[in-house]
Design an enzyme around this catalytic site. Structure first.
Site, PDB file in Angstrom:
ATOM      1  N   LYS A  54      -4.911  37.641  -0.372  1.00 14.97           N
ATOM      2  CA  LYS A  54      -3.515  37.774   0.056  1.00 14.97           C
ATOM      3  C   LYS A  54      -3.385  38.872   1.109  1.00 14.97           C
ATOM      4  O   LYS A  54      -2.727  38.688   2.138  1.00 14.97           O
ATOM      5  CB  LYS A  54      -2.613  38.082  -1.153  1.00 14.97           C
ATOM      6  CG  LYS A  54      -2.388  36.862  -2.038  1.00 14.97           C
ATOM      7  CD  LYS A  54      -1.759  37.212  -3.386  1.00 14.97           C
ATOM      8  CE  LYS A  54      -1.665  35.952  -4.252  1.00 14.97           C
ATOM      9  NZ  LYS A  54      -1.239  36.200  -5.627  1.00 14.97           N
ATOM     10  N   GLN A  98       0.773  40.949  -9.306  1.00 10.55           N
ATOM     11  CA  GLN A  98      -0.220  39.928  -9.653  1.00 10.55           C
ATOM     12  C   GLN A  98      -0.250  39.712 -11.168  1.00 10.55           C
ATOM     13  O   GLN A  98      -0.379  40.654 -11.941  1.00 10.55           O
ATOM     14  CB  GLN A  98      -1.607  40.372  -9.146  1.00 10.55           C
ATOM     15  CG  GLN A  98      -2.699  39.359  -9.342  1.00 10.55           C
ATOM     16  CD  GLN A  98      -2.491  38.083  -8.520  1.00 10.55           C
ATOM     17  OE1 GLN A  98      -2.135  38.131  -7.353  1.00 10.55           O
ATOM     18  NE2 GLN A  98      -2.692  36.944  -9.150  1.00 10.55           N
ATOM     19  N   ASP A 121       7.452  35.837  -4.976  1.00 11.80           N
ATOM     20  CA  ASP A 121       6.888  34.834  -5.892  1.00 11.80           C
ATOM     21  C   ASP A 121       7.985  33.907  -6.445  1.00 11.80           C
ATOM     22  O   ASP A 121       7.689  32.876  -7.032  1.00 11.80           O
ATOM     23  CB  ASP A 121       6.203  35.535  -7.084  1.00 11.80           C
ATOM     24  CG  ASP A 121       4.683  35.480  -6.975  1.00 11.80           C
ATOM     25  OD1 ASP A 121       4.173  34.655  -6.193  1.00 11.80           O
ATOM     26  OD2 ASP A 121       4.016  36.257  -7.693  1.00 11.80           O
TER      27      ASP A 121
END
Ligand code: NAD
Length: 300
Positions: A54, A98, A121
Site C-alpha cells: 500500500k 490494517q 476503507d
C-alpha cells in the site's frame, strides 16, 4: 462459449494512472498533496506485506504515505490517541488501520474512532449507513473495485439479477448495496442458503466472496453470466513440486469460464483492484476535504 477474461491487473493500472494524473493536477493547480496514513499494530506477516505494498503504490501515484508501526502490545488508549492525532492532521486525507488487530483491541471501537471523511476503507459505521441509504460515502475498496469492473464490462447493470455469495461486512454486504445502488435485483446468499446452486443459476452477475476454494462449479453458472471471483485461497499444488502451493478463487475457473460470458481470474482479477481503489478513495477524500470534485469514474 468461452468467457471474456476481465483483466483486473490491467484495469487496476488504468485506475492508478487516473489517480496519478488527478494527484498531479491537485499539486499543480491547488498546491495540495493527498496523504494516506496506514497504521499497523503487531507483526502479522501477511499484514506487513499488504502495508508495504500500500505504501509503495501510494508513493508511486505521487501521494504522501505515512506508516505508523506499533508494537503488538500497544494499548487501546495509545492507538486511539494516534488516530485522534491523524484525524486532526490536515495533511492526512486517508487513514487505514490494517486488520486484523491483536485480540486485546476492540476492532469496532478503533474503526469507529477514525473520522468518517478519512475512513478510506469505508468500514466506519457512518459510511456503512450512508452507503445503505444511497448517500455519498467512503466505499469499501474490494466491492468498489468489483463495481468498477462490472460497469466497465457491461456499461449499465441496471435491471440485472445479481447474486452475492457471502455476507461479510467488508465484501458481501457492501457489494450487495452497490449492486442495488446500480439498480440490480440483488440476492445475498450465505452458508445457510437452502439451494445455493439454484440461486446462483438465476444470476446474470455472480459475485463470490466466501473463502472456499473452487466451491462454485461451472454448472451453477447461467450461460453468459458475469462471474466476479473475490475469493483468494491458497491450495496445495503437488504438480508444481513437493510442498508447492497456488492461489485459486471461490469459483472453479475452467468450468465457470466455459459457461460464463465474462469472468475475473484468480490471481489477477479482483485482487489488484483493491489497493488501486484504496488510492482512488484517498484522492476522493482529499478532493472532498478541499471542496473539489473527485475524479470521474473512481467513485460509486
Ligand atoms: P468472511 O469469512 O468474512 O465471509 C465469508 C462469507 O461466506 C460468510 O458470510 C459466510 O456466510 C459465507 N459462506 C461460508 N460458507 C459458505 C457456503 N458453504 N456457502 C455459501 N456461503 C458461505 O470472508 P470475507 O472477508 O468476505 O472474504 C471472502 C473471500 O474473499 C476470502 O477468500 C478472502 O480472502 C477474499 N477477499 C479478497 C479480497 C481481495 O482483495 N480480492 C478482499 C477481501 C477478501
Amino acid at each position: 462459449m468461452s468467457a471474456t477474461v476481465i483483466d483486473g491487473k490491467a484495469f487496476a493500472a488504468t485506475v492508478r494512472e487516473k489517480v496519478a494524473s488527478h494527484v498531479a493536477r491537485l499539486k499543480a493547480e491547488h498546491d495540495i498533496t493527498p496523504g494516506l496514513a496506514v497504521v499497523l499494530v503487531g507483526e502479522d506477516p501477511a499484514s506487513q506485506v499488504y502495508v508495504r505494498s500500500k505504501g509503495k503504490q501510494t508513493v508511486e501515484v505521487g501521494m504522501n504515505s505515512v506508516e505508523h508501526k506499533l508494537d503488538a502490545a500497544t494499548s487501546e488508549s495509545d492507538l486511539l490517541a494516534l488516530i485522534d492525532q491523524l484525524n486532526a492532521d490536515p495533511t492526512v486525507h486517508g487513514i487505514l488501520v490494517q486488520l486484523p488487530l491483536p485480540d486485546h483491541l476492540n476492532e469496532d471501537l478503533v474503526i469507529n474512532s477514525i473520522a468518517p471523511s478519512k475512513d478510506v476503507d469505508g468500514f466506519h459505521i457512518s459510511n456503512v449507513g450512508l452507503l445503505g441509504t444511497g448517500q455519498q460515502s467512503m466505499v469499501p475498496c474490494t466491492p468498489l473495485g468489483c463495481l468498477m469492473m462490472l460497469r466497465d464490462h457491461h456499461g449499465s447493470i441496471s435491471g440485472l439479477d445479481a447474486v452475492v455469495i457471502g455476507r461479510s461486512n467488508i465484501v458481501g454486504k457492501p457489494m450487495a448495496q452497490l449492486l442495488l445502488g446500480d439498480s440490480c435485483t440483488v440476492t445475498i446468499a450465505h452458508s445457510r442458503t437452502k439451494d445455493l446452486a439454484e440461486t446462483v443459476r438465476r444470476a446474470d452477475i455472480v459475485v463470490a466472496a466466501v473463502g472456499r476454494p473452487e466451491m462454485v462449479p461451472g454448472d451453477w453458472i447461467k450461460p453468459g453470466a458475469t462471474v466476479i471471483d473475490v475469493g483468494i485461497n491458497r491450495i496445495d499444488a503437488p504438480e508444481k513440486g513437493p510442498g508447492k502451493t497456488r492461489l485459486v478463487g471461490d469459483c472453479h475457473y475452467e468450468s465457470c469460464a466455459a459457461v460464463a460470458g465474462a469472468i475475473t481470474p484468480v490471481p489477477g482479477g479482483v485482487g489488484p483492484m483493491t489497493i488501486a481503489c484504496l488510492l482512488a478513495n484517498t484522492v476522493t477524500a482529499c478532493c472532498r476535504a478541499n471542496d473539489l470534485d473527485p475524479p470521474e469514474g473512481l467513485t460509486a
